[in-house]
Design a protein around this motif. Structure first.
Motif, PDB file in Angstrom:
ATOM      1  N   THR A   1      18.503  11.526 -10.118  1.00 42.62           N
ATOM      2  CA  THR A   1      18.697  12.200  -8.834  1.00 42.62           C
ATOM      3  C   THR A   1      17.492  11.990  -7.933  1.00 42.62           C
ATOM      4  OG1 THR A   1      19.801  13.884 -10.139  1.00 42.62           O
ATOM      5  CG2 THR A   1      19.491  14.375  -7.811  1.00 42.62           C
ATOM      6  N   MET A   2      16.307  11.922  -8.549  1.00 44.85           N
ATOM      7  CA  MET A   2      15.085  11.705  -7.777  1.00 44.85           C
ATOM      8  C   MET A   2      14.867  10.236  -7.466  1.00 44.85           C
ATOM      9  SD  MET A   2      12.516  13.990 -10.079  1.00 44.85           S
ATOM     10  CE  MET A   2      11.082  14.071  -9.003  1.00 44.85           C
ATOM     11  N   ASN A   3      15.802   9.405  -7.929  1.00 48.30           N
ATOM     12  CA  ASN A   3      15.672   7.963  -7.784  1.00 48.30           C
ATOM     13  C   ASN A   3      14.493   7.397  -8.581  1.00 48.30           C
ATOM     14  OD1 ASN A   3      16.875   5.707  -6.928  1.00 48.30           O
ATOM     15  ND2 ASN A   3      16.085   5.761  -4.828  1.00 48.30           N
ATOM     16  N   ARG A   4      14.073   8.123  -9.608  1.00 44.94           N
ATOM     17  CA  ARG A   4      13.029   7.592 -10.508  1.00 44.94           C
ATOM     18  C   ARG A   4      13.728   6.868 -11.652  1.00 44.94           C
ATOM     19  NH1 ARG A   4       8.581  12.379 -11.135  1.00 44.94           N
ATOM     20  NH2 ARG A   4       7.942  11.064 -12.897  1.00 44.94           N
TER      21      ARG A   4
ATOM     22  N   ARG B   1      20.140  25.283 -10.936  1.00 42.10           N
ATOM     23  CA  ARG B   1      19.682  25.930  -9.697  1.00 42.10           C
ATOM     24  C   ARG B   1      18.486  25.203  -9.074  1.00 42.10           C
ATOM     25  NH1 ARG B   1      23.324  27.917  -7.004  1.00 42.10           N
ATOM     26  NH2 ARG B   1      24.150  26.084  -8.052  1.00 42.10           N
ATOM     27  N   LEU B   2      17.589  24.692  -9.916  1.00 37.75           N
ATOM     28  CA  LEU B   2      16.430  23.972  -9.374  1.00 37.75           C
ATOM     29  C   LEU B   2      16.881  22.682  -8.696  1.00 37.75           C
ATOM     30  CD1 LEU B   2      13.884  24.632 -12.229  1.00 37.75           C
ATOM     31  CD2 LEU B   2      13.665  25.386  -9.845  1.00 37.75           C
ATOM     32  N   ARG B   3      17.896  22.020  -9.287  1.00 41.74           N
ATOM     33  CA  ARG B   3      18.434  20.817  -8.638  1.00 41.74           C
ATOM     34  C   ARG B   3      19.104  21.195  -7.329  1.00 41.74           C
ATOM     35  NH1 ARG B   3      21.576  18.443 -13.718  1.00 41.74           N
ATOM     36  NH2 ARG B   3      19.857  17.523 -14.915  1.00 41.74           N
ATOM     37  N   PHE B   4      19.829  22.308  -7.346  1.00 44.44           N
ATOM     38  CA  PHE B   4      20.483  22.794  -6.128  1.00 44.44           C
ATOM     39  C   PHE B   4      19.462  23.008  -5.011  1.00 44.44           C
ATOM     40  CE2 PHE B   4      21.347  26.729  -3.706  1.00 44.44           C
ATOM     41  CZ  PHE B   4      22.482  26.355  -3.012  1.00 44.44           C
ATOM     42  N   LEU B   5      18.307  23.544  -5.389  1.00 48.33           N
ATOM     43  CA  LEU B   5      17.253  23.804  -4.398  1.00 48.33           C
ATOM     44  C   LEU B   5      16.479  22.542  -4.026  1.00 48.33           C
ATOM     45  CD1 LEU B   5      15.797  27.135  -5.859  1.00 48.33           C
ATOM     46  CD2 LEU B   5      16.971  26.897  -3.661  1.00 48.33           C
ATOM     47  N   GLY B   6      16.738  21.455  -4.768  1.00 49.71           N
ATOM     48  CA  GLY B   6      15.978  20.224  -4.523  1.00 49.71           C
ATOM     49  C   GLY B   6      14.551  20.309  -5.059  1.00 49.71           C
ATOM     50  N   GLN B   7      14.296  21.280  -5.952  1.00 46.75           N
ATOM     51  CA  GLN B   7      12.937  21.427  -6.512  1.00 46.75           C
ATOM     52  C   GLN B   7      12.813  20.608  -7.794  1.00 46.75           C
ATOM     53  OE1 GLN B   7      11.421  25.397  -6.811  1.00 46.75           O
ATOM     54  NE2 GLN B   7      12.351  26.065  -4.889  1.00 46.75           N
ATOM     55  N   TYR B   8      12.806  19.289  -7.605  1.00 45.24           N
ATOM     56  CA  TYR B   8      12.874  18.405  -8.771  1.00 45.24           C
ATOM     57  C   TYR B   8      11.601  18.412  -9.611  1.00 45.24           C
ATOM     58  CZ  TYR B   8      17.003  16.827  -6.318  1.00 45.24           C
ATOM     59  OH  TYR B   8      18.205  16.784  -5.681  1.00 45.24           O
TER      60      TYR B   8
ATOM     61  N   SER C   1      19.521  15.624 -19.875  1.00 43.73           N
ATOM     62  CA  SER C   1      19.450  16.377 -18.638  1.00 43.73           C
ATOM     63  C   SER C   1      18.220  15.952 -17.813  1.00 43.73           C
ATOM     64  CB  SER C   1      19.413  17.864 -18.978  1.00 43.73           C
ATOM     65  OG  SER C   1      19.338  18.628 -17.819  1.00 43.73           O
ATOM     66  N   LEU C   2      17.106  15.713 -18.502  1.00 44.85           N
ATOM     67  CA  LEU C   2      15.908  15.200 -17.823  1.00 44.85           C
ATOM     68  C   LEU C   2      16.209  13.838 -17.187  1.00 44.85           C
ATOM     69  CD1 LEU C   2      12.872  15.171 -17.129  1.00 44.85           C
ATOM     70  CD2 LEU C   2      12.446  14.246 -19.433  1.00 44.85           C
ATOM     71  N   GLY C   3      16.931  13.004 -17.927  1.00 44.21           N
ATOM     72  CA  GLY C   3      17.301  11.685 -17.394  1.00 44.21           C
ATOM     73  C   GLY C   3      18.092  11.811 -16.105  1.00 44.21           C
ATOM     74  N   VAL C   4      19.002  12.765 -16.063  1.00 42.06           N
ATOM     75  CA  VAL C   4      19.818  12.960 -14.858  1.00 42.06           C
ATOM     76  C   VAL C   4      18.941  13.410 -13.682  1.00 42.06           C
ATOM     77  CG1 VAL C   4      21.621  14.387 -13.817  1.00 42.06           C
ATOM     78  CG2 VAL C   4      21.980  13.381 -16.077  1.00 42.06           C
ATOM     79  N   THR C   5      18.003  14.304 -13.956  1.00 38.80           N
ATOM     80  CA  THR C   5      17.102  14.732 -12.873  1.00 38.80           C
ATOM     81  C   THR C   5      16.305  13.540 -12.347  1.00 38.80           C
ATOM     82  OG1 THR C   5      16.962  17.004 -13.671  1.00 38.80           O
ATOM     83  CG2 THR C   5      15.178  16.257 -12.257  1.00 38.80           C
TER      84      THR C   5
END
Ligand code: LMR
Ligand code: MN
Length: 428
Positions: free
Chosen positions: A136-139, A99-106, A129-133
């Motif tokens: 997604t943030m391009n980090r 849900r946080l990813r859905f909201l873009g609240q990375y 899962s942290l790696g995927v976030t």
């Protein structure tokens, strides 16, 4: 529900199960029932979770971020509560991050990741899962170090292997190394590894080191596993039912007036293209790392269904032509652009991202010895004529001539997309 029910919840399981049974069909009732339980047992993990689920579902139905926020606060309570069974904790952790990813609240997601990892440091899933976030943030560097960390402790972890391979391929161009990780990861068949992106980049890495027959095997395997539409059509954002032909002829598309307009206008379009080309700084290098050798640049007029106003000021006539071609102008899954290619250029075989567009090339200045292969057929452009193909199919381009080649690329909606699809599909 035994593995999500702790000792205390077990004593009130009847009430919890009853409330739980209305979550999907009657959010309000479920919330009221859970509230009643929570008045007596404010830290009951399953009741907090149940109420959060009901709010989460309600937020979805009402498209309300405010309600979703309430759900998130309850999820957080569960993650921080005592005596939460592992299975329940995992459910909450997954949903919360989702849900946080859905909201873009990375950033907030990362705090949650940290909390989850601290509680279960021995489960690689939470690090992955942290790696995927991070990705997604391009980090990318943060993602890399997370996956590296996982692979140090769990060298056979499929999820981490494919992601690490993906980074080596897309960020470093380290093809041999990427092949090793992607192959090994896919072969684990772990959850999350049978994914178009990993097959796509594994095949591409193989092709780029000259292992073409191995690449084809990967594309065939990907097709068998339903991550590709076919071995040649490897776009990843698709509407499945659309007619799939590598090459199209103008008469097979319902856009005759547009095609007439383009061919009638080609000389003036060419003039505008040549004028911009004679100035420096307007054409930009192709940015997707598709080029093997040579020089290949583009000047964009429309992208994702939006006019590039600044660039259109440089070529008002061409843009006015596109303005009269609704299937191009509104094509949010494509672009209109001039494309210039210089002698000695080779573009690697590649596929566009989506099957929702058909790519129309208008030849403007076409010297001999320039070729484009789409799937199994190779053709060439002609001045003032259209060449039409579906760029979700593998295509490869060569310029073996001696003068530059200039074309106008015009993406149009695939003719079988309905008006509502054209309106609602996400832009690419
Ligand atoms: C492509 O769409 O990849 C190429 O055909 C573009 C070009 O300039 O030839
Ligand atoms: Mn292309």
């Amino acid at each position: 529900y035994t593995n999500v029910t702790n000792e205390d919840d077990y004593k009130i399981r009847k009430d919890i199960d009853e409330a739980q049974s209305s979550i999907k069909n009657n959010n309000a009732l479920a919330i009221a029932l859970f509230d009643k339980i929570l008045q007596k047992f404010p830290s009951s993990p399953r009741s907090l979770y149940g109420k959060a689920l009901a709010l989460d579902d309600l937020a979805d139905k009402k498209r309300s971020n405010e309600i979703l926020e309430k759900a998130l606060q309850l999820y957080e309570k569960v993650l921080k509560a005592d005596k939460v069974p592992t299975a329940l904790f995992n459910l909450v952790a997954d949903r919360c991050i989702n849900r946080l990813r859905f909201l873009g609240q990375y950033r907030r997601a990362i705090n949650f990741h940290q909390l989850i990892i601290d509680k279960f440091p021995k489960n690689p899933k939470h690090l992955n899962s942290l790696g995927v976030t991070y990705l997604t943030m391009n980090r990318v560097e943060d993602a890399r170090s997370v996956f590296k960390q996982v692979l140090t402790k769990w060298p056979e972890d499929g999820f981490s292997l494919v992601h690490y391979g993906f980074i080596l391929k897309t960020a470093d161009n380290k093809f041999e190394k990427a092949i090793h990780y992607l192959e090994k990861g896919i072969n684990t068949k772990d959850e999350g590894v049978i994914d178009g992106r990993f097959y796509f980049h594994l095949g591409d890495a193989l092709a780029r080191v000259g292992r073409n027959s191995d690449a084809i095997k990967i594309y065939e395997e990907g097709t068998k596993n339903k991550v590709f539409l076919s071995k040649y059509q490897r776009s990843l954002y698709n509407v499945p039912r659309l007619t799939a032909n590598p090459w199209w002829s103008p008469k097979d598309l319902p856009y005759p007036n547009s095609f007439q307009l383009l061919t009638d206008s080609w000389r003036k379009i060419k003039e505008e293209g040549l004028a911009i080309l004679s100035e420096t700084g307007f054409f930009q290098d192709e940015s997707e790392n598709l080029k093997d050798t040579g020089e290949w640049k583009q000047f964009e007029l429309f992208a994702r269904g939006q006019k590039n106003v600044k660039n259109c000021k440089k070529c008002p006539f061409t843009c006015s032509v596109i303005d009269r071609i609704p299937e191009a102008k509104t094509c949010r899954r494509g672009q209109t652009k001039f494309s210039v290619m210089h002698p000695g250029t080779h573009v690697w075989p590649h596929c566009g991202p989506t099957n929702c567009r058909i790519r129309v090339h208008l030849g403007l200045k076409v010297p001999p010895s320039t070729f484009i292969r789409v799937a199994e057929d190779t053709k060439s452009w002609k001045d003032g004529e259209l060449l039409i193909f579906d760029d979700s199919f593998e295509h490869e381009v060569w310029h073996n001539g001696t003068e530059f080649r200039l074309i106008l690329i015009v993406d149009v909606w695939h003719p079988e997309l309905t008006p509502s699809e054209r309106h609602n599909l996400s832009p690419i």
